[in-house]
Design a protein around this motif. Structure first.
Motif: not given
Lengths: 562, 562
Positions: B88, B287-289, B407-410
């Motif tokens: 991502a 991405s939204d974030t 974006t991935w925000l894990s």
């Protein structure tokens, strides 16, 4: 009559005997989580999603079914290795994933927790490889039947299923009428073969000279343990289990021998096996690690196999004939006067050698010493590695369940699985003194150690026995005996309980360590071990290359090759 | 000339600038691991595979490429969430999986680490969703080209690839002739459009009245940071970054403003943006974030976009025209006398309010206070949550790289990523004093905390700033402000360093905590923070619902809805 989707789903889970749900919050599942506790379920948040999946797996093996909630992408993929393990070893987990709202998905918006390419189906595709059913709950008209179907799949296959709940579906109303009847598992259809099958089995049982019963691990998901218990008692025949079947029969019975390990077993056992003319083989699971590299799989020519999807007599497979249609009839029909009374081989008399107080603790004798601490109703969990190998030789009191690795062998599994299994055990027995004993190596411990904090928060009674041999000893036995890649960073285990949130007094009193037999003896007699509560840790130091059983041969090969 | 497969592979990795490999041993990769250190690579074993993938991701973002070794099934699936994140956010990880020997796979043997159904391709199918190339190195004739192709895919796409190495292939000989030439990335073909593209860009640049440069995060994998630096300096135009682009330009330049956040930014900034007649948009990632919910994406009518696979001018997309064929020419061709000199809006002058020593530390002012501790060449890592939001407003010294979530925000990613990034930084700069500062919430910390032990073992200089707000505060802002599912089990962070293996003296001297501004000031002035080495931890206590920036509005909505 209608009901919100989340209430429908959680009501079904409650009806099926689930009382606690595992998982981690994430922004796509927060609305869903609002419904957990109002539905009467307890929320058990874990430190990460893989650990939640492991915990749900442990819970499912004791409770028969479990549930896990994760968030789209990041959460579900973190958990997927745990789901795969549950698939491999038949633990039915209802994996519920909170996904982006339908509008978001339909518009292919590039939202977070995606690969930013507008593709929302990837993770469901991935899940399809390790679950037996997948449903995306995006149309209210379909939801009740989708949920019921997925739950039935999980129960019948005893394997994980995958449910997607879009964020905007959580409180959409769905038809509630299904809820008035419990989800029931339809009985297996009668194929007409049953009388033939029954006769053939009876005839074989009546004419056998050297019969035995072999209980394998898929007897648990087949839900025939009660019938097996009767069969073992009625026949009195010599009974063994596989590695995966360990603890599924009462090991205190005189005719129950323990784990059959082929050429690694007692020579008399092997002789009896090899010359058996009837092997009743329950719930087979034929992986290399569960069959001593395929050497203990019974010879079909003398075997009657009861599996979840067929019965096999010699080489004839009755595929539609389900054990649940045969076993009760069989138990009814057995004429005990015609059942041969046989005397099996001598029971194993492995006794601890003469142990000197001042000598270092060794794998060879450790498990027979700690065997004494296990009491009725305990859960015993033995992590992949030397612990699992050692645990196989312990003789368990009745009603003691042991969870050990069979096929998936993902190290790190057993500690979070202890959280789930012990919670299920406490709920099931309604006994606050319910207790679990976890045997785990220091390498495995590092994988998932943070769930010690969940044990502490949930007030679980767990004794964690950490085998400190400075790394991945099982890998050393397989390959790379002296290689540094099999080392791990050293930790100060004495600090674990206090770091993970135990109160100071408990933490100080609940860490024990032993390097010698004498020290171990003192620990095992300590009343905080014998009768204490909460999480306790016993660190046992053993040699870096100390192994026993099957691993001994591997390690010897390593040395010979050098 | 031939060479063993493992030597071929590791030689290629060395040639491409990889010096350390991350992973966890497992029985299907042990033979492969024998070749790591002899090839001149360092083996960095982590506590589990997800953490190894995160570490490899961090290493790739600093070094440009990284490698990860896991074992079939259990290992690779544990890592897959980290691989997805690298996909991502464009971190090229060479994921090497040790798989069962070819005979085992061909015979469909029911071995461990499978689902015991004879199917060996599942995990490769799963990997195909989150990697740009997959190769199974099972035929020696194909191996060299397969390896080279996969490596090129990783480098060109700046995304993970998946290589399977069957256990019996490790020391099979393959043709070595490819090795005499380095893997080189072919230049993008010239399409003929370049002169037109160049002219159009120059014309727009010369006629602009209110131009600006926006640097987004995919400028890093495009490897054009040097050209961007020149462009920013040559034009002197107002320059912002996105969240993902943070730190990719020198924030000390007078014309560099910081992160553009649309309506959450300074009103003058937004006004300048909204009225811009030319936006040079480098390495977009929509991405939204990364775009304040899609509100900061530049209007195509005024934008020239440089992406890795196309250049867009207004609505015309030149798909084959690569920025690497245009940017150097552009920098050459710019007539500085014709470039408009513009004065951008005022720079942000967010200053810490009047802070009282005895007052509690708050999110609003915390980041501008700790900003002072960051020095040139530091790595700054801000984990998903309040830390990432706060980190965006810090003004970094030059040559300071910040890794934050896009974006991935894990959650849990950033701590192991710190291991990898800092290791790469130390190798790259050859500076043993190289230092990383990690900002992380207490909830995220719990996910992957064990890698603190890897930091300690590798002697990394890391300051871990733990924001203790008793749980998932970012989730509380999104939903469930008072819900217990957003709580976590409390830990005693003061014990962390000693538990994870720091020596007693270092551990005792390296934990700090602060609840008030006064206490924080004392910590920041401490010479063990200013000039110390090794892993240090600062625990900063903040309110459970204390947020700032974009999160403030979310939390306010939560409260309003109640």
């Amino acid at each position: 009559m209608s009901i919100k989707l989340a209430d429908y789903l959680f009501t079904r889970l409650r009806q099926l005997g689930i009382r606690s749900i595992f998982g981690v919050p994430g922004d796509y599942n927060l609305h869903l989580l609002d419904f957990v506790e109002p539905s009467g379920l307890a929320w058990v948040g874990t430190c990460n999603e893989l650990n939640a999946a492991y915990a749900a797996d442990g819970y499912a093996r004791i409770n028969g079914l479990s549930a896990l909630v994760t968030t789209f992408g990041v959460g579900e993929l973190s958990a997927i290795n745990g789901i795969a393990g549950a698939y491999a070893e038949k633990a039915p987990i209802i994996h519920i994933v909170g996904t982006p709202a339908r509008t978001t998905q339909d518009s292919r918006a590039l939202v977070h927790h995606t690969l930013a390419d507008g593709e929302f189906r990837r993770f469901a595709h991935m899940a399809s490889h390790v679950t037996v059913a997948q449903v995306d709950l995006k149309d209210p008209r379909l939801v009740p039947d989708q949920v019921d179907w997925a739950l039935r799949e999980a129960i019948i296959h005893s394997r994980p299923v995958y449910l997607e709940v879009p964020d905007d579906m959580v409180d959409v109303h769905v038809n509630a009428s299904n809820l008035t009847s419990m989800i029931c598992i339809p009985p297996a259809p009668v194929t007409g073969d049953e009388p033939v099958v029954l006769d053939r089995i009876l005839e074989r049982m009546h004419t056998a000279k050297r019969p035995l019963i072999l209980v394998d691990g898929e007897s648990r998901p087949m839900k025939v343990l009660g019938d097996i218990d009767k069969l073992v008692k009625t026949t009195g025949w010599p009974t063994w289990t596989t590695i995966f079947g360990k603890s599924l029969v009462n090991e205190q019975l005189l005719n129950v021998y323990g784990v059959y390990a082929g050429s690694l077993s007692d020579a008399q056992w092997k002789n009896y096996f090899d010359s058996a003319d009837l092997i009743i083989n329950m719930g087979p699971h034929y992986s290399d690690t569960n069959s001593q590299n395929f050497t203990t799989i019974p010879d079909p020519a003398v075997t009657i196999t009861f599996s979840n999807t067929y019965i096999q007599i010699d080489n004839d497979i009755y595929r539609g004939t389900h054990p649940s249609n045969i076993l009760p009839q069989l138990l009814e029909a057995i004429d005990t006067s015609r059942i041969p009374r046989v005397t099996g081989p001598a029971k194993s008399t492995k006794e601890a050698g003469q142990l000197n107080s001042f000598d270092s603790i060794t794998q060879k004798d450790f498990y027979s010493i700690v065997n004494s601490m296990i009491r009725e109703d305990d859960l015993v969990l033995t992590e992949t590695g030397t612990a699992a190998h050692g645990g196989r030789d312990m003789i368990l009191p009745q009603n003691t369940r042991l969870l050990g690795p069979a096929t998936w062998l993902s190290i790190g599994y057993m500690l979070p699985a202890t959280v789930g299994a012990e919670l299920a055990q406490r709920e099931r027995t309604n006994n606050p003194d319910s207790r679990a004993i976890l045997f785990i190596g220091d390498g495995s411990l590092q994988m998932t150690v943070q769930e010690i904090s969940t044990m502490i928060r949930e007030n679980l009674n767990v004794i964690i026995i950490v085998i400190n041999n400075e790394g991945y000893t099982i890998e050393r036995a397989i390959h790379g005996r002296k290689q540094s890649y099999n080392d791990i960073a050293p930790w100060s285990h004495a600090q674990a309980l206090s770091f993970f949130g135990a109160d100071d007094r408990h933490a100080m009193q609940s860490y024990f360590s032993a390097r010698t037999w004498g020290e171990l003896d003192v620990v095992l007699r300590d009343k905080r071990i014998q009768a204490g509560t909460g999480v306790r840790m016993v660190e046992v130091f053993m040699g870096r290359e100390d192994v026993q059983g099957a691993l001994l041969r591997l390690m010897a090969n390593q040395i010979a090759d050098e």
